[in-house]
Design a protein around this motif. Structure first.
Motif: not given
Length: 295
Positions: A37-39, A45-48, A61-76, A92-95
């Motif tokens: 978490r950044l200030p 998120r760092i993947a393997r 996928v996150a951007r698509w879910l936002q377009t169809v109004d399904i609440p999901a973590v949003q890309v920063a 990078f994701w919005r907290e």
């Protein structure tokens, strides 16, 4: 990714690439992924290694879910993600605002909405991959060879059963890893999907079995809570002829995760052993006691 120093070096490099300040970053989790978490209220998120394609699809996928109004973590920011640092995908994701694990009825409501969504026409979600990375986790496990051989045989058996699985509900968009930690409820009442890397096209039963086994396999939730889940979603996966197969795969995936974590963190060894013994029949019938979150 259990090495904090290595994870922080990747964090610093990724943030430098996109112009973010990584000083003051705090650890959220060092597990399958390293999460900071950044200030600036950004989650990193760092993947393997080897997960660049999966991370790229997760962002889409996150951007698509936002377009169809399904609440999901949003890309920063930045727009161009993931960032590649030595073969590791960094996103990078919005907290999120304050939140807690979703209750079964909330999970059911969110899954119903997702499963009813029309799949995107401009994004290839791929198909569900229930055995992804399991062989690698078995190979990396620090367990007796006899147990490793059993796990390999069990994986082969599950793959054979999967190839002959019964037909269930029509396939749709599925989250792919819909346990309550990945379907959270904010204080404002929104139910939000997290960890979208397994989102794909597949049988909806794959998402439903996560909650079902919380009652039938581990007694983590009461029968009345599971019944509320069924009533809200409108279907009881435990009555389907393919339930035992999907249950067995989910339990095995959870066990493979435990042996992977135990290979990096000795504190998880007892949990990995317990899970293996349950699957091998040494701990009696379900529901099994003792299955717990990994350290």
């Amino acid at each position: 990714m259990g090495n904090e120093q290595a994870a922080r070096e990747i964090l610093d490099a990724a943030c430098a690439q996109v112009g973010l300040d990584s000083s003051g970053a705090s650890i959220v989790r060092l597990g399958e992924n390293a999460i900071f978490r950044l200030p600036a209220k950004v989650i990193v998120r760092i993947a393997r290694p080897g997960q660049l394609a999966a991370a790229r699809r997760e962002v889409a996928v996150a951007r698509w879910l936002q377009t169809v109004d399904i609440p999901a973590v949003q890309v920063a920011e930045p727009d161009d993600q993931p960032v590649d640092v030595g073969g590791r995908a960094v996103t990078f994701w919005r907290e999120l605002p304050p939140h807690a694990n979703g209750k079964p009825v909330q999970v059911a409501r969110a899954l119903r909405r997702l499963h009813d969504a029309k799949p995107p026409s401009d994004l290839d979600l791929g198909t569900i991959a229930p055995f992804v990375r399991l062989s690698d986790r078995i190979d990396r496990a620090t367990i007796a060879e006899s147990r490793r051989a059993w796990m390999r045989d069990h994986l082969d058996e599950l793959q054979r059963r999967w190839s002959d699985r019964p037909i269930g509900l029509p396939e749709c968009v599925v989250h792919g890893d819909a346990w309550v930690g990945n379907v959270v409820a904010t204080e404002g009442g929104d139910v939000v999907f997290l960890d979208l890397e397994r989102t794909s096209i597949g049988p909806p039963e794959w998402d439903l079995v996560h909650t079902a086994i919380k009652h039938s396999s581990f007694a983590w939730i009461r029968l009345e809570d599971y019944r509320a889940f069924v009533d809200e979603y409108g279907y009881d996966v435990t009555l389907w002829e393919g339930f035992e197969l999907f249950r067995d795969i989910r339990e095995f995936r959870m066990t493979c995760m435990a042996v992977q974590v135990a290979a990096e963190n000795p504190k998880a060894e007892d949990q990995a052993t317990l899970r293996l013994e349950c699957l091998q029949g040494a701990r009696g019938p379900r529901p099994w006691a003792g299955w717990a979150a990994l350290p």
